[in-house]
Design a protein around this motif. Structure first.
Motif, PDB file in Angstrom:
ATOM      1  N   PRO A  89      -5.854  -3.009   0.437  1.00 40.98           N
ATOM      2  CA  PRO A  89      -5.358  -2.302   1.633  1.00 40.98           C
ATOM      3  C   PRO A  89      -3.952  -2.749   2.027  1.00 40.98           C
ATOM      4  CG  PRO A  89      -7.656  -2.885   1.929  1.00 40.98           C
ATOM      5  CD  PRO A  89      -7.222  -3.542   0.643  1.00 40.98           C
ATOM      6  N   GLU A  90      -3.618  -3.996   1.807  1.00 38.61           N
ATOM      7  CA  GLU A  90      -2.286  -4.487   2.169  1.00 38.61           C
ATOM      8  C   GLU A  90      -1.192  -3.974   1.242  1.00 38.61           C
ATOM      9  OE1 GLU A  90      -5.062  -6.297   1.658  1.00 38.61           O
ATOM     10  OE2 GLU A  90      -4.590  -8.239   0.688  1.00 38.61           O
ATOM     11  N   ASP A  91      -1.565  -3.272   0.188  1.00 41.10           N
ATOM     12  CA  ASP A  91      -0.575  -2.623  -0.666  1.00 41.10           C
ATOM     13  C   ASP A  91      -0.130  -1.273  -0.096  1.00 41.10           C
ATOM     14  OD1 ASP A  91      -2.430  -3.830  -3.471  1.00 41.10           O
ATOM     15  OD2 ASP A  91      -0.532  -4.623  -2.707  1.00 41.10           O
ATOM     16  N   THR A  92      -0.772  -0.839   0.977  1.00 35.14           N
ATOM     17  CA  THR A  92      -0.403   0.427   1.604  1.00 35.14           C
ATOM     18  C   THR A  92       1.041   0.365   2.097  1.00 35.14           C
ATOM     19  OG1 THR A  92      -2.661   0.936   2.293  1.00 35.14           O
ATOM     20  CG2 THR A  92      -0.877   1.964   3.541  1.00 35.14           C
ATOM     21  N   ALA A  93       1.852   1.315   1.637  1.00 39.16           N
ATOM     22  CA  ALA A  93       3.270   1.325   1.968  1.00 39.16           C
ATOM     23  C   ALA A  93       3.915   2.549   1.339  1.00 39.16           C
ATOM     24  CB  ALA A  93       3.955   0.065   1.447  1.00 39.16           C
ATOM     25  N   VAL A  94       5.140   2.790   1.727  1.00 40.50           N
ATOM     26  CA  VAL A  94       5.969   3.753   1.013  1.00 40.50           C
ATOM     27  C   VAL A  94       6.709   2.979  -0.074  1.00 40.50           C
ATOM     28  CG1 VAL A  94       7.857   5.414   1.150  1.00 40.50           C
ATOM     29  CG2 VAL A  94       6.231   5.205   3.043  1.00 40.50           C
ATOM     30  N   TYR A  95       6.612   3.467  -1.290  1.00 37.84           N
ATOM     31  CA  TYR A  95       7.219   2.804  -2.440  1.00 37.84           C
ATOM     32  C   TYR A  95       8.485   3.549  -2.843  1.00 37.84           C
ATOM     33  CZ  TYR A  95       3.202  -0.241  -2.992  1.00 37.84           C
ATOM     34  OH  TYR A  95       2.241  -1.202  -2.787  1.00 37.84           O
TER      35      TYR A  95
END
Length: 113
Positions: A89-95
């Protein structure tokens, strides 16, 4: 130079996604001679490096990306890819992909159950 990122989406924890960034407007010699990278920005946080691949193929990873993510490049297709496994879940982001001080438009990755 223009960067077009794709491959984001929603995935459950433990899942995988593959991001791709196509770079147009760059001749092959410039493409292969310069580094390119993937960064990410989560809500309320600063943009941070995820992984980078430099001339010659050497790769660098943020600590959180080691052993889970893999960056690669396809010189013929002018693309840089990011394979992301065991997503959290902590990988949630705009890449965002980055090349020659140019940023791609960003692609959203959401990791949620």
């Amino acid at each position: 130079v223009q960067l077009q990122a794709s491959g984001g989406g929603s995935v459950q924890p433990g899942g995988s996604l593959r991001l791709s960034c196509r770079i147009s407007g760059s001749i092959l010699s410039v493409f292969t001679a310069n580094s390119m990278g993937w960064y990410r920005q989560a809500p309320g946080k600063e943009r941070e490096l995820v992984a980078r691949i430099i001339s010659g193929g050497t790769t660098e990873y943020a600590e959180f990306a080691k052993d889970r993510f893999a960056i690669s490049r396809d010189n013929a297709k002018r693309t840089v890819n990011l394979q992301m496994n065991s997503l959290k879940p902590e990988d949630t982001a705009v890449y965002y992909c980055h090349f020659l001080n140019v940023w791609g438009q960003g692609t959203l990755v959401t990791v949620s159950s």
